[in-house]
Design a protein around this motif. Structure first.
Motif, PDB file in Angstrom:
ATOM      1  N   LYS A  74      -6.802  41.393  86.809  1.00 36.77           N
ATOM      2  CA  LYS A  74      -7.983  42.224  87.036  1.00 36.77           C
ATOM      3  C   LYS A  74      -9.084  41.722  86.118  1.00 36.77           C
ATOM      4  CE  LYS A  74      -9.950  46.787  86.540  1.00 36.77           C
ATOM      5  NZ  LYS A  74      -9.918  47.926  85.672  1.00 36.77           N
ATOM      6  N   GLU A  75     -10.226  41.403  86.697  1.00 38.58           N
ATOM      7  CA  GLU A  75     -11.358  40.949  85.900  1.00 38.58           C
ATOM      8  C   GLU A  75     -12.601  41.636  86.431  1.00 38.58           C
ATOM      9  OE1 GLU A  75     -13.077  36.795  84.072  1.00 38.58           O
ATOM     10  OE2 GLU A  75     -11.632  36.725  85.683  1.00 38.58           O
ATOM     11  N   SER A  76     -13.331  42.283  85.530  1.00 37.57           N
ATOM     12  CA  SER A  76     -14.561  42.959  85.922  1.00 37.57           C
ATOM     13  C   SER A  76     -15.633  42.648  84.895  1.00 37.57           C
ATOM     14  CB  SER A  76     -14.334  44.472  86.029  1.00 37.57           C
ATOM     15  OG  SER A  76     -14.145  45.023  84.736  1.00 37.57           O
ATOM     16  N   SER A  77     -16.804  43.171  85.104  1.00 38.16           N
ATOM     17  CA  SER A  77     -17.889  42.923  84.148  1.00 38.16           C
ATOM     18  C   SER A  77     -17.626  43.618  82.816  1.00 38.16           C
ATOM     19  CB  SER A  77     -19.215  43.391  84.732  1.00 38.16           C
ATOM     20  OG  SER A  77     -19.170  44.781  85.017  1.00 38.16           O
ATOM     21  N   HIS A  78     -16.668  44.536  82.799  1.00 36.56           N
ATOM     22  CA  HIS A  78     -16.387  45.282  81.572  1.00 36.56           C
ATOM     23  C   HIS A  78     -15.076  44.910  80.907  1.00 36.56           C
ATOM     24  CE1 HIS A  78     -19.865  47.786  82.148  1.00 36.56           C
ATOM     25  NE2 HIS A  78     -19.495  48.021  83.392  1.00 36.56           N
ATOM     26  N   GLY A  79     -14.312  43.996  81.461  1.00 36.24           N
ATOM     27  CA  GLY A  79     -13.064  43.619  80.813  1.00 36.24           C
ATOM     28  C   GLY A  79     -12.094  42.947  81.759  1.00 36.24           C
ATOM     29  N   SER A  80     -10.921  42.617  81.215  1.00 30.84           N
ATOM     30  CA  SER A  80      -9.902  41.903  81.969  1.00 30.84           C
ATOM     31  C   SER A  80      -8.522  42.405  81.585  1.00 30.84           C
ATOM     32  CB  SER A  80      -9.972  40.403  81.667  1.00 30.84           C
ATOM     33  OG  SER A  80     -11.232  39.883  81.985  1.00 30.84           O
ATOM     34  N   ASN A  81      -7.560  42.193  82.491  1.00 34.25           N
ATOM     35  CA  ASN A  81      -6.163  42.524  82.235  1.00 34.25           C
ATOM     36  C   ASN A  81      -5.284  41.372  82.692  1.00 34.25           C
ATOM     37  OD1 ASN A  81      -6.195  45.367  81.289  1.00 34.25           O
ATOM     38  ND2 ASN A  81      -7.188  45.679  83.255  1.00 34.25           N
ATOM     39  N   LEU A  82      -4.198  41.166  81.967  1.00 36.13           N
ATOM     40  CA  LEU A  82      -3.231  40.140  82.313  1.00 36.13           C
ATOM     41  C   LEU A  82      -1.846  40.665  81.975  1.00 36.13           C
ATOM     42  CD1 LEU A  82      -3.286  36.388  81.502  1.00 36.13           C
ATOM     43  CD2 LEU A  82      -1.442  37.783  80.618  1.00 36.13           C
ATOM     44  N   LYS A  83      -0.902  40.479  82.871  1.00 34.33           N
ATOM     45  CA  LYS A  83       0.508  40.767  82.604  1.00 34.33           C
ATOM     46  C   LYS A  83       1.305  39.651  83.232  1.00 34.33           C
ATOM     47  CE  LYS A  83       0.389  45.719  82.147  1.00 34.33           C
ATOM     48  NZ  LYS A  83       0.908  47.005  82.541  1.00 34.33           N
ATOM     49  N   GLY A  84       2.301  39.151  82.514  1.00 33.35           N
ATOM     50  CA  GLY A  84       3.111  38.084  83.065  1.00 33.35           C
ATOM     51  C   GLY A  84       4.270  37.740  82.166  1.00 33.35           C
ATOM     52  N   LYS A  85       5.022  36.750  82.599  1.00 34.11           N
ATOM     53  CA  LYS A  85       6.225  36.343  81.890  1.00 34.11           C
ATOM     54  C   LYS A  85       6.199  34.840  81.679  1.00 34.11           C
ATOM     55  CE  LYS A  85      10.182  36.474  84.145  1.00 34.11           C
ATOM     56  NZ  LYS A  85      11.452  36.939  84.739  1.00 34.11           N
ATOM     57  N   LEU A  86       6.570  34.431  80.492  1.00 31.25           N
ATOM     58  CA  LEU A  86       6.770  33.024  80.183  1.00 31.25           C
ATOM     59  C   LEU A  86       8.267  32.765  80.129  1.00 31.25           C
ATOM     60  CD1 LEU A  86       4.182  32.470  77.297  1.00 31.25           C
ATOM     61  CD2 LEU A  86       3.954  31.812  79.702  1.00 31.25           C
ATOM     62  N   GLY A  87       8.700  31.658  80.696  1.00 32.20           N
ATOM     63  CA  GLY A  87      10.124  31.319  80.677  1.00 32.20           C
ATOM     64  C   GLY A  87      10.959  32.419  81.309  1.00 32.20           C
ATOM     65  N   ILE A  88      11.993  32.854  80.582  1.00 34.54           N
ATOM     66  CA  ILE A  88      12.884  33.908  81.089  1.00 34.54           C
ATOM     67  C   ILE A  88      12.512  35.287  80.559  1.00 34.54           C
ATOM     68  CG2 ILE A  88      14.807  32.327  81.479  1.00 34.54           C
ATOM     69  CD1 ILE A  88      16.025  33.385  78.840  1.00 34.54           C
ATOM     70  N   GLY A  89      11.338  35.389  79.940  1.00 34.96           N
ATOM     71  CA  GLY A  89      10.927  36.675  79.368  1.00 34.96           C
ATOM     72  C   GLY A  89      11.557  36.847  77.995  1.00 34.96           C
ATOM     73  N   GLY A  90      11.684  38.075  77.573  1.00 36.84           N
ATOM     74  CA  GLY A  90      12.284  38.330  76.261  1.00 36.84           C
ATOM     75  C   GLY A  90      11.396  39.242  75.452  1.00 36.84           C
ATOM     76  N   ALA A  91      11.014  38.780  74.264  1.00 32.85           N
ATOM     77  CA  ALA A  91      10.160  39.573  73.381  1.00 32.85           C
ATOM     78  C   ALA A  91       8.846  39.897  74.081  1.00 32.85           C
ATOM     79  CB  ALA A  91       9.879  38.813  72.091  1.00 32.85           C
ATOM     80  N   THR A  92       8.264  41.029  73.729  1.00 32.84           N
ATOM     81  CA  THR A  92       6.991  41.445  74.299  1.00 32.84           C
ATOM     82  C   THR A  92       5.859  41.106  73.335  1.00 32.84           C
ATOM     83  OG1 THR A  92       8.020  43.245  75.527  1.00 32.84           O
ATOM     84  CG2 THR A  92       5.661  43.420  75.129  1.00 32.84           C
ATOM     85  N   VAL A  93       4.829  40.462  73.842  1.00 32.29           N
ATOM     86  CA  VAL A  93       3.633  40.155  73.063  1.00 32.29           C
ATOM     87  C   VAL A  93       2.466  40.847  73.752  1.00 32.29           C
ATOM     88  CG1 VAL A  93       2.103  38.356  72.185  1.00 32.29           C
ATOM     89  CG2 VAL A  93       4.565  37.927  72.349  1.00 32.29           C
ATOM     90  N   LYS A  94       1.781  41.721  73.005  1.00 28.76           N
ATOM     91  CA  LYS A  94       0.649  42.467  73.551  1.00 28.76           C
ATOM     92  C   LYS A  94      -0.598  42.127  72.735  1.00 28.76           C
ATOM     93  CE  LYS A  94      -0.985  47.122  74.523  1.00 28.76           C
ATOM     94  NZ  LYS A  94      -0.721  48.544  74.390  1.00 28.76           N
TER      95      LYS A  94
END
Length: 85
Positions: free
Chosen positions: A44-64
């Motif tokens: 999601k990308e708008s004039s007021h901000g953006s959002n990203l959610k996804g997985k690298l490799g097999i997932g695991g630890a959460t990075v926010k």
């Protein structure tokens, strides 16, 4: 295990090894998100901000990563490789 990065007035730069395995979540209130990983797409990308959610490799630890007034750059760093003797 989880890690959280937050900035109120400034950019967030996150460098992860190209072979990292993690669940990634990033959002901005006023700024863009740039990812150097093909598996991480801004959903999601708008004039007021953006959002990203996804997985690298097999997932695991959460990075926010969150930035209120600034962008977020998620980039690849070289993977750590053991030294050979």
């Amino acid at each position: 295990q989880s890690e959280s990065l937050d900035s109120h007035n400034g950019e967030v730069e996150l460098a992860l090894p190209d072979n990292a395995s993690a669940n990634i979540s990033a959002s901005t209130a006023n700024g863009a998100i740039i990812s150097g990983f093909s598996s991480l797409k801004v959903d999601k990308e708008s004039s007021h901000g953006s959002n990203l959610k996804g997985k690298l490799g097999i997932g695991g630890a959460t990075v926010k990563a969150t930035s209120h007034n600034g962008g977020i750059h998620i980039r690849q760093s070289k993977s750590a490789k053991p030294e050979s003797n």
